[in-house]
Design an enzyme around this catalytic site. Structure first.
Site, mmCIF file in Angstrom:
data_model
loop_
_atom_site.group_PDB
_atom_site.id
_atom_site.type_symbol
_atom_site.label_atom_id
_atom_site.label_comp_id
_atom_site.label_asym_id
_atom_site.label_seq_id
_atom_site.Cartn_x
_atom_site.Cartn_y
_atom_site.Cartn_z
ATOM 1 N N GLY A 10 -14.458 77.780 22.618
ATOM 2 C CA GLY A 10 -13.962 78.912 21.827
ATOM 3 C C GLY A 10 -15.030 79.593 21.009
ATOM 4 N N ASN A 11 -16.118 78.862 20.651
ATOM 5 C CA ASN A 11 -17.187 79.468 19.852
ATOM 6 C C ASN A 11 -17.922 80.556 20.624
ATOM 7 O OD1 ASN A 11 -18.129 77.265 21.484
ATOM 8 N ND2 ASN A 11 -20.093 77.388 20.444
ATOM 9 N N LYS A 71 0.325 70.786 22.235
ATOM 10 C CA LYS A 71 -0.768 71.769 22.174
ATOM 11 C C LYS A 71 -0.398 72.904 21.216
ATOM 12 C CE LYS A 71 -4.718 73.367 23.932
ATOM 13 N NZ LYS A 71 -5.981 72.636 23.855
ATOM 14 N N LYS A 105 -8.410 73.327 28.995
ATOM 15 C CA LYS A 105 -9.344 74.087 29.839
ATOM 16 C C LYS A 105 -10.474 73.226 30.396
ATOM 17 C CE LYS A 105 -13.315 75.248 27.331
ATOM 18 N NZ LYS A 105 -13.210 74.183 26.359
ATOM 19 N N LYS A 131 -12.907 66.635 26.326
ATOM 20 C CA LYS A 131 -14.180 67.000 26.962
ATOM 21 C C LYS A 131 -14.810 65.766 27.615
ATOM 22 C CE LYS A 131 -14.904 70.525 23.404
ATOM 23 N NZ LYS A 131 -14.129 71.530 24.113
#
Length: 312
Positions: A12-13, A128, A212, A274
């Site tokens: 998102g960054n 979520k 994602k 991740k």
């Protein structure tokens, strides 16, 4: 440098918090991505969409509530909209950077549907968070009026939560593979893709959000990528993060990563998915590696000069 096929999952960054901010930020995001392309790597991109899909959903719900001529928009369609406008910004920024370097490649965004199992346990436990924050009273009203699941979020208010099922397959995998094999750049599984179930010959979108990084792992596996590259806000992952005895990790095996997960070193909803995506990818085929690092260090990380590499 050994040329490889790389799946890049943008955090998102890389996108900012508003359309205006995103439009400017992706200009910088494009540069390290094109560095990899310029070096000869085959690059496929994915991105998050948590703030964006929540913004679209909230805006359209608000519009419908004040003007009955405006229909409410189902959540899967909001996901498709977010893929479209984020992809639009990203592909234009990358195309601009490619032209500046006289690299003759095209960039295209594919609105991607991701198959999930309708019996996934996640549907029983929505987790979520999406959209903005509400007071307790507003949250209670949304539960009654719309049947939403609302949870308190870190003392900041209440947010809607939706299920986060695991990806099983990717509907558009063949066309994505054809584009990649033709030498061009694809942006796909945006926001984890649109969660979809099969009903006979029909594909039905469902109100959920796929992580994602897990969707990127699935696509990387299906495209037979060599490396899954997960870009986040930190240069390396760490154990004892934020504590005086924090240790940054350079290279770890799958076994070591699993041990650190069992010891609780990676936060759920943050670094844990991740690392889990990285493990799944590395285990999917001999010779595959995963790298977790920051966007600005992308070029060095792909060369093994920084970042955290996970391998068998």
């Amino acid at each position: 440098m050994i040329v490889s096929k790389v799946m890049i999952a943008l955090g998102g960054n890389a996108l900012g918090n508003s359309p205006k901010e995103q439009l400017e930020l992706v200009k910088e995001t494009a540069k390290p991505i094109v560095d990899l392309i310029e070096a000869g790597h085959i690059v496929v991109l994915a991105h998050g969409n948590g703030p964006q899909v929540g913004m679209i959903n909230s805006a359209l719900e608000t519009a419908a509530s004040v003007d009955n001529r405006i229909p409410e928009m189902p959540f899967p369609e909001c996901g498709a909209m977010s893929q479209g406008y984020i992809g639009y910004h990203l592909q234009n920024a990358i195309a601009f950077e490619l032209k500046n370097r006289n690299i003759n490649k095209s960039v295209v965004s594919v609105v991607t549907q991701v198959i999930v199992d309708e019996n996934d346990e996640a549907f029983k436990k929505p987790s979520k968070p999406i959209g903005g924050f509400f007071s307790k009273e507003e949250a209670d009203e949304l539960v009654i009026k719309k049947g939403y699941t609302m949870v308190e979020d870190s003392g900041r208010g209440y947010r809607r939560v939706v299920p986060s099922p695991k990806p099983v397959d990717i509907v558009e995998k063949d066309v994505i593979n054809d584009i990649v094999n033709s030498g061009h750049i694809v942006i796909a599984v945006g926001g984890g893709g649109i969660p979809t179930v099969r009903k006979g010959n029909a594909l039905i979108g469902i109100p959920a959000v796929i992580d994602k990084d897990l969707a990127s792992q699935k696509l990387a596996e299906l495209l037979d990528c060599d490396t899954l590259f997960i870009l986040t806000a930190v240069e390396k992952i760490a154990i004892n993060f934020g504590k005086p005895n924090q240790v940054n990790l350079d290279r770890i095996t799958v076994g070591e990563a699993l041990k650190y997960i069992d010891e609780g070193h990676f936060a759920p909803g943050s670094m844990l998915p991740k690392v889990e995506a990285a493990i799944d990818f590395v285990q999917s085929k001999e010779g595959r590696t995963a790298v977790i690092s920051s966007l600005e260090n992308a070029k060095k990380a792909i060369s093994g000069e920084t970042g955290t590499t996970i391998y068998r």
